[in-house]
Design a protein around this motif. Structure first.
Motif, PDB file in Angstrom:
ATOM      1  N   ASN A  63       0.890  -1.353  -0.068  1.00 53.17           N
ATOM      2  CA  ASN A  63       0.031  -0.086  -0.039  1.00 53.17           C
ATOM      3  C   ASN A  63       0.946   1.322   0.109  1.00 53.17           C
ATOM      4  O   ASN A  63       1.427   1.469   0.975  1.00 53.17           O
ATOM      5  CB  ASN A  63      -0.861   0.009   1.030  1.00 53.17           C
ATOM      6  CG  ASN A  63      -1.834  -1.039   1.131  1.00 53.17           C
ATOM      7  OD1 ASN A  63      -2.633  -1.179   0.174  1.00 53.17           O
ATOM      8  ND2 ASN A  63      -1.905  -2.058   2.229  1.00 53.17           N
ATOM      9  N   VAL A  64       0.985   1.943  -1.160  1.00 57.32           N
ATOM     10  CA  VAL A  64       1.721   2.962  -1.277  1.00 57.32           C
ATOM     11  C   VAL A  64       1.378   4.249  -0.489  1.00 57.32           C
ATOM     12  O   VAL A  64       0.164   4.658  -0.946  1.00 57.32           O
ATOM     13  CB  VAL A  64       2.208   3.253  -2.792  1.00 57.32           C
ATOM     14  CG1 VAL A  64       2.986   4.467  -2.836  1.00 57.32           C
ATOM     15  CG2 VAL A  64       2.875   1.947  -3.335  1.00 57.32           C
ATOM     16  N   SER A  65       2.245   5.088   0.157  1.00 55.71           N
ATOM     17  CA  SER A  65       1.632   6.067   0.700  1.00 55.71           C
ATOM     18  C   SER A  65       2.105   7.431   0.043  1.00 55.71           C
ATOM     19  O   SER A  65       1.474   8.326  -0.414  1.00 55.71           O
ATOM     20  CB  SER A  65       2.359   6.361   2.288  1.00 55.71           C
ATOM     21  OG  SER A  65       1.869   5.294   3.046  1.00 55.71           O
ATOM     22  N   THR A  66       3.498   7.329  -0.396  1.00 63.23           N
ATOM     23  CA  THR A  66       4.000   8.637  -1.042  1.00 63.23           C
ATOM     24  C   THR A  66       4.903   8.209  -2.123  1.00 63.23           C
ATOM     25  O   THR A  66       5.512   6.936  -2.074  1.00 63.23           O
ATOM     26  CB  THR A  66       4.940   9.406  -0.276  1.00 63.23           C
ATOM     27  OG1 THR A  66       6.047   8.508   0.271  1.00 63.23           O
ATOM     28  CG2 THR A  66       4.158   9.845   0.889  1.00 63.23           C
ATOM     29  N   ILE A  67       4.819   8.925  -3.348  1.00 56.84           N
ATOM     30  CA  ILE A  67       5.871   8.773  -4.429  1.00 56.84           C
ATOM     31  C   ILE A  67       6.435  10.132  -4.752  1.00 56.84           C
ATOM     32  O   ILE A  67       5.589  10.956  -5.014  1.00 56.84           O
ATOM     33  CB  ILE A  67       5.143   8.236  -5.706  1.00 56.84           C
ATOM     34  CG1 ILE A  67       4.259   7.016  -5.422  1.00 56.84           C
ATOM     35  CG2 ILE A  67       5.977   8.195  -6.729  1.00 56.84           C
ATOM     36  CD1 ILE A  67       3.393   6.439  -6.716  1.00 56.84           C
ATOM     37  N   ASP A  68       7.930  10.134  -4.782  1.00 54.67           N
ATOM     38  CA  ASP A  68       8.472  11.351  -5.060  1.00 54.67           C
ATOM     39  C   ASP A  68       9.501  10.957  -6.291  1.00 54.67           C
ATOM     40  O   ASP A  68      10.018   9.932  -6.263  1.00 54.67           O
ATOM     41  CB  ASP A  68       9.373  11.962  -3.768  1.00 54.67           C
ATOM     42  CG  ASP A  68       8.534  12.218  -2.603  1.00 54.67           C
ATOM     43  OD1 ASP A  68       7.788  13.056  -3.084  1.00 54.67           O
ATOM     44  OD2 ASP A  68       8.592  11.810  -1.600  1.00 54.67           O
ATOM     45  N   CYS A  69       9.726  11.732  -7.088  1.00 56.93           N
ATOM     46  CA  CYS A  69      10.388  11.741  -8.439  1.00 56.93           C
ATOM     47  C   CYS A  69      11.185  13.003  -8.706  1.00 56.93           C
ATOM     48  O   CYS A  69      10.755  14.132  -8.573  1.00 56.93           O
ATOM     49  CB  CYS A  69       9.653  10.939  -9.358  1.00 56.93           C
ATOM     50  SG  CYS A  69       8.410  12.132 -10.383  1.00 56.93           S
ATOM     51  N   GLN A  70      12.402  12.562  -9.325  1.00 53.23           N
ATOM     52  CA  GLN A  70      13.116  13.855  -9.689  1.00 53.23           C
ATOM     53  C   GLN A  70      13.885  13.342 -11.109  1.00 53.23           C
ATOM     54  O   GLN A  70      14.384  12.206 -11.153  1.00 53.23           O
ATOM     55  CB  GLN A  70      14.517  14.032  -8.808  1.00 53.23           C
ATOM     56  CG  GLN A  70      13.937  15.003  -7.629  1.00 53.23           C
ATOM     57  CD  GLN A  70      15.075  14.906  -6.881  1.00 53.23           C
ATOM     58  OE1 GLN A  70      16.321  14.652  -6.999  1.00 53.23           O
ATOM     59  NE2 GLN A  70      14.977  15.630  -5.759  1.00 53.23           N
ATOM     60  N   PRO A  71      14.071  14.104 -12.189  1.00 53.72           N
ATOM     61  CA  PRO A  71      14.785  13.792 -13.119  1.00 53.72           C
ATOM     62  C   PRO A  71      16.322  13.440 -12.908  1.00 53.72           C
ATOM     63  O   PRO A  71      16.693  14.119 -11.823  1.00 53.72           O
ATOM     64  CB  PRO A  71      14.905  14.976 -14.224  1.00 53.72           C
ATOM     65  CG  PRO A  71      14.179  16.173 -13.490  1.00 53.72           C
ATOM     66  CD  PRO A  71      13.543  15.403 -12.101  1.00 53.72           C
ATOM     67  N   SER A  72      16.950  12.606 -13.504  1.00 56.23           N
ATOM     68  CA  SER A  72      18.384  12.284 -13.185  1.00 56.23           C
ATOM     69  C   SER A  72      19.407  12.193 -14.167  1.00 56.23           C
ATOM     70  O   SER A  72      19.161  11.271 -14.998  1.00 56.23           O
ATOM     71  CB  SER A  72      18.309  10.910 -12.467  1.00 56.23           C
ATOM     72  OG  SER A  72      19.691  10.309 -12.437  1.00 56.23           O
ATOM     73  N   GLY A  73      20.177  13.194 -14.437  1.00 60.98           N
ATOM     74  CA  GLY A  73      20.981  13.514 -15.433  1.00 60.98           C
ATOM     75  C   GLY A  73      20.449  13.720 -16.854  1.00 60.98           C
ATOM     76  O   GLY A  73      19.424  13.587 -17.201  1.00 60.98           O
ATOM     77  N   PRO A  74      21.387  13.977 -17.878  1.00 60.17           N
ATOM     78  CA  PRO A  74      21.400  14.257 -19.027  1.00 60.17           C
ATOM     79  C   PRO A  74      20.801  13.072 -19.978  1.00 60.17           C
ATOM     80  O   PRO A  74      19.958  13.299 -21.007  1.00 60.17           O
ATOM     81  CB  PRO A  74      22.484  14.620 -19.715  1.00 60.17           C
ATOM     82  CG  PRO A  74      23.634  14.035 -18.885  1.00 60.17           C
ATOM     83  CD  PRO A  74      23.046  13.791 -17.439  1.00 60.17           C
ATOM     84  N   SER A  75      20.855  12.044 -19.532  1.00 60.96           N
ATOM     85  CA  SER A  75      20.534  10.666 -20.319  1.00 60.96           C
ATOM     86  C   SER A  75      18.989  10.356 -20.072  1.00 60.96           C
ATOM     87  O   SER A  75      18.369   9.311 -20.834  1.00 60.96           O
ATOM     88  CB  SER A  75      21.395   9.473 -20.107  1.00 60.96           C
ATOM     89  OG  SER A  75      21.191   9.105 -18.666  1.00 60.96           O
ATOM     90  N   GLY A  76      18.033  11.191 -19.221  1.00 59.86           N
ATOM     91  CA  GLY A  76      16.734  10.834 -19.231  1.00 59.86           C
ATOM     92  C   GLY A  76      16.373   9.929 -18.244  1.00 59.86           C
ATOM     93  O   GLY A  76      15.223   9.347 -18.071  1.00 59.86           O
ATOM     94  N   GLY A  77      17.025   9.712 -17.167  1.00 55.78           N
ATOM     95  CA  GLY A  77      17.039   8.899 -16.112  1.00 55.78           C
ATOM     96  C   GLY A  77      16.056   9.432 -15.133  1.00 55.78           C
ATOM     97  O   GLY A  77      15.666  10.762 -15.347  1.00 55.78           O
TER      98      GLY A  77
END
Length: 123
Positions: A63-77
């Motif tokens: 049961n997911v409570s939170t999802i945080d994301c960020q772009p990572s580097g020039p290769s699109g990660g």
């Protein structure tokens, strides 16, 4: 697709697959992928799936409570950090967990898991 939508779609797919058929997660990893599971480092999709399928429970529900994301580097990660509760069948209390995924793009336009770190959070 914006990063937040992509991260949510990945997380939904990952945990629904984990909860139903852990062996089905193999195509999300590659041979250079690494999982750190409670401090144990495992490399390669075959070894990662072997670890996940050998966990000492057959059924669970994330049961997911939170999802945080960020772009990572020039290769699109993308970095994706998840927190939530893990309910094991037959257990009264859920376990709190955190998991971080480093997703990298494939030439086919999808993503694979380059790095995966999982920890149970004990109070």
């Amino acid at each position: 697709m914006d990063p937040d939508t992509l991260a949510k779609a990945f997380v939904d797919h990952y945990y629904s697959t984990f909860d139903a058929n852990r062996a089905g997660l193999g195509n999300l990893y590659q041979e250079n992928s690494m999982l750190t599971f409670e401090g144990q480092k495992i490399q390669g999709s075959t070894n990662i799936v072997a670890k996940l399928t050998s966990l000492p429970f057959q059924q669970c529900k994330h049961n997911v409570s939170t999802i945080d994301c960020q772009p990572s580097g020039p290769s699109g990660g993308m970095l994706v950090f998840v927190s939530g509760n893990l309910q094991l069948v037959g257990e009264q209390h859920a376990l709190k967990f955190s998991q971080m995924f480093h997703l990298m793009p494939t030439p086919q336009g999808s993503f694979f898991v380059q790095n995966d770190i999982f920890r149970l959070n004990y109070a």
